[in-house]
Design an enzyme around this catalytic site. Structure first.
Site, PDB file in Angstrom:
ATOM      1  N   LYS A 146       6.355  -2.581  16.897  1.00 34.65           N
ATOM      2  CA  LYS A 146       7.070  -1.355  16.272  1.00 34.65           C
ATOM      3  C   LYS A 146       8.146  -0.789  17.304  1.00 34.65           C
ATOM      4  O   LYS A 146       9.454  -0.434  16.787  1.00 34.65           O
ATOM      5  CB  LYS A 146       6.286  -0.449  15.503  1.00 34.65           C
ATOM      6  CG  LYS A 146       5.533  -0.663  14.410  1.00 34.65           C
ATOM      7  CD  LYS A 146       4.779   0.358  13.870  1.00 34.65           C
ATOM      8  CE  LYS A 146       4.269  -0.097  12.525  1.00 34.65           C
ATOM      9  NZ  LYS A 146       3.309   1.097  11.699  1.00 34.65           N
ATOM     10  N   TYR A 173       0.793  -1.275   0.117  1.00 31.10           N
ATOM     11  CA  TYR A 173       0.041  -0.034  -0.075  1.00 31.10           C
ATOM     12  C   TYR A 173       0.791   1.137   0.014  1.00 31.10           C
ATOM     13  O   TYR A 173       0.788   2.173  -0.619  1.00 31.10           O
ATOM     14  CB  TYR A 173      -0.716  -0.030   1.169  1.00 31.10           C
ATOM     15  CG  TYR A 173      -1.764   1.097   1.454  1.00 31.10           C
ATOM     16  CD1 TYR A 173      -2.786   1.554   0.797  1.00 31.10           C
ATOM     17  CD2 TYR A 173      -1.338   2.079   2.454  1.00 31.10           C
ATOM     18  CE1 TYR A 173      -3.643   2.601   0.994  1.00 31.10           C
ATOM     19  CE2 TYR A 173      -2.258   3.224   2.417  1.00 31.10           C
ATOM     20  CZ  TYR A 173      -3.255   3.495   2.002  1.00 31.10           C
ATOM     21  OH  TYR A 173      -4.004   4.527   2.007  1.00 31.10           O
TER      22      TYR A 173
HETATM   23  N1  NAP Z   1      -0.391   5.860   8.915  1.00 32.61           N
HETATM   24  C1  NAP Z   1      -1.353   4.873   8.460  1.00 32.61           C
HETATM   25  O1  NAP Z   1      -2.414   5.214   8.415  1.00 32.61           O
HETATM   26  C2  NAP Z   1      -0.830   3.690   7.946  1.00 32.61           C
HETATM   27  C3  NAP Z   1      -1.707   3.117   7.077  1.00 32.61           C
HETATM   28  C4  NAP Z   1      -1.428   1.653   6.316  1.00 32.61           C
HETATM   29  C5  NAP Z   1      -0.256   1.171   6.939  1.00 32.61           C
HETATM   30  N2  NAP Z   1       0.676   1.791   7.770  1.00 32.61           N
HETATM   31  C6  NAP Z   1       1.842   1.342   7.984  1.00 32.61           C
HETATM   32  O2  NAP Z   1       2.829   1.306   6.648  1.00 32.61           O
HETATM   33  C7  NAP Z   1       3.593   0.057   6.725  1.00 32.61           C
HETATM   34  C8  NAP Z   1       3.297  -0.728   5.542  1.00 32.61           C
HETATM   35  O3  NAP Z   1       2.031  -1.192   5.577  1.00 32.61           O
HETATM   36  P1  NAP Z   1       1.376  -1.724   3.982  1.00 32.61           P
HETATM   37  O4  NAP Z   1      -0.070  -1.610   4.399  1.00 32.61           O
HETATM   38  O5  NAP Z   1       1.582  -0.480   3.156  1.00 32.61           O
HETATM   39  O6  NAP Z   1       1.536  -3.081   3.938  1.00 32.61           O
HETATM   40  P2  NAP Z   1       1.032  -4.106   2.920  1.00 32.61           P
HETATM   41  O7  NAP Z   1       0.399  -3.394   1.951  1.00 32.61           O
HETATM   42  O8  NAP Z   1       0.620  -5.194   3.458  1.00 32.61           O
HETATM   43  O9  NAP Z   1       2.550  -4.343   2.101  1.00 32.61           O
HETATM   44  C9  NAP Z   1       3.309  -5.360   2.514  1.00 32.61           C
HETATM   45  C10 NAP Z   1       4.273  -5.494   1.345  1.00 32.61           C
HETATM   46  O10 NAP Z   1       5.578  -6.583   2.089  1.00 32.61           O
HETATM   47  C11 NAP Z   1       5.728  -7.253   1.079  1.00 32.61           C
HETATM   48  N3  NAP Z   1       6.023  -8.599   1.752  1.00 32.61           N
HETATM   49  C12 NAP Z   1       5.054  -9.632   2.559  1.00 32.61           C
HETATM   50  N4  NAP Z   1       5.963 -10.557   3.027  1.00 32.61           N
HETATM   51  C13 NAP Z   1       7.211 -10.429   2.384  1.00 32.61           C
HETATM   52  C14 NAP Z   1       8.389 -11.328   2.536  1.00 32.61           C
HETATM   53  N5  NAP Z   1       8.164 -12.327   3.243  1.00 32.61           N
HETATM   54  N6  NAP Z   1       9.278 -10.881   1.862  1.00 32.61           N
HETATM   55  C15 NAP Z   1       9.526  -9.549   1.403  1.00 32.61           C
HETATM   56  N7  NAP Z   1       8.613  -8.888   1.145  1.00 32.61           N
HETATM   57  C16 NAP Z   1       7.209  -9.191   1.792  1.00 32.61           C
HETATM   58  C17 NAP Z   1       4.564  -7.372   0.143  1.00 32.61           C
HETATM   59  O11 NAP Z   1       4.971  -8.322  -0.860  1.00 32.61           O
HETATM   60  P3  NAP Z   1       4.104  -9.135  -1.778  1.00 32.61           P
HETATM   61  O12 NAP Z   1       3.376  -8.263  -3.017  1.00 32.61           O
HETATM   62  O13 NAP Z   1       5.009 -10.080  -2.322  1.00 32.61           O
HETATM   63  O14 NAP Z   1       2.959  -9.694  -1.035  1.00 32.61           O
HETATM   64  C18 NAP Z   1       4.044  -6.053   0.254  1.00 32.61           C
HETATM   65  O15 NAP Z   1       4.871  -5.375  -0.675  1.00 32.61           O
HETATM   66  C19 NAP Z   1       3.288  -0.544   7.997  1.00 32.61           C
HETATM   67  O16 NAP Z   1       4.300  -0.316   9.012  1.00 32.61           O
HETATM   68  C20 NAP Z   1       1.869  -0.079   8.515  1.00 32.61           C
HETATM   69  O17 NAP Z   1       1.737  -0.157   9.810  1.00 32.61           O
HETATM   70  C21 NAP Z   1       0.295   2.984   8.089  1.00 32.61           C
END
Ligand code: NAP
Length: 189
Positions: free
Chosen positions: A134, A16
């Site tokens: 975290k 995301y």
């Molecule tokens: N402030 C806010 O409102 C907010 C909102 C959302 C998120 N966040 C934070 O932003 C951060 C990222 O969250 P997100 O929601 O963007 O994450 P996400 O959409 O779940 O993306 C996870 C990423 O990690 C990769 N991944 C998963 N397993 C892996 C592995 N074994 N090896 C290598 N890569 C792997 C996934 O790749 P694949 O494509 O291969 O699955 C994907 O690219 C987090 O710390 C979250 O708490 C903050």
């Protein structure tokens, strides 16, 4: 050399937030590397994203958080590592820390944060447990003496507002809304 752009590896570039950070890195002129698990995904949206990365000059590096050798190899090519792994992988960023230590060349690590300042907030569940993980990762980075930057960007309106902050809801809740605390706590987005 003065003015030389640091080389950046993003772990979680298809996620995301990761896709925006990867695009911003390459747009800013940084040699940008994206660690991806599957370089030829069957999901059309993901395949298009990787095509766009390729077209914009991002170097795709095949690897996995759970494949230590692939992490070290990818990390050795760069100066800066940005982790944008998701909720389920947060605790296992200890694997990135171990790989950074072994590679020995990283000038700056950005762990997957991009939310509240977990050392200063007083969250209730379900956020409390995630914030604790975290915080543990922050302590592990400090203990290893790795130079780091924590990005605390607070809640994203685009992420939380459409569901009024309801965990697990994809859209606007129509029947009921859970309000945490006594209802008087202010939120910041
Ligand atoms: N402030 C806010 O409102 C907010 C909102 C959302 C998120 N966040 C934070 O932003 C951060 C990222 O969250 P997100 O929601 O963007 O994450 P996400 O959409 O779940 O993306 C996870 C990423 O990690 C990769 N991944 C998963 N397993 C892996 C592995 N074994 N090896 C290598 N890569 C792997 C996934 O790749 P694949 O494509 O291969 O699955 C994907 O690219 C987090 O710390 C979250 O708490 C903050």
């Amino acid at each position: 050399m003065a003015g030389e752009k640091s080389k950046i590896l993003i772990i979680g570039s298809t996620g995301y937030i990761g896709k925006f950070i990867t695009a911003a890195s390459v747009r800013s002129g940084h040699p940008t590397f994206a660690l991806v698990r599957d370089t030829a995904p069957s999901d059309p949206a993901k395949a298009k994203l990787l095509d766009d990365f390729n077209a914009s000059g991002v170097t795709l590096v095949q690897g996995d958080l759970y494949d230590h050798g692939s992490l070290v190899k990818a990390i050795k090519q760069v100066d800066v590592v940005i982790s944008t792994v998701g909720f389920l992988q947060l605790a296992d960023q200890t694997r990135i820390i171990a790989a950074i230590k072994e590679a020995g060349n990283v000038k700056r690590f950005f762990p997957s944060e991009f939310g509240n300042d977990v050392d200063r907030g007083h969250a209730v569940e379900p956020a409390k447990s995630t914030f604790a993980i975290k915080a543990q990762i922050r302590r592990a980075i400090e203990a290893e003496g790795i130079p780091y930057i924590i990005v605390s960007s607070n809640f994203f309106a685009g992420y939380f507002l459409p569901s009024l902050g309801q965990a697990g809801e994809a859209g606007l809740p129509t029947d009921k809304v859970v309000i945490l605390g006594d209802g008087n706590t202010k939120a910041y987005i």
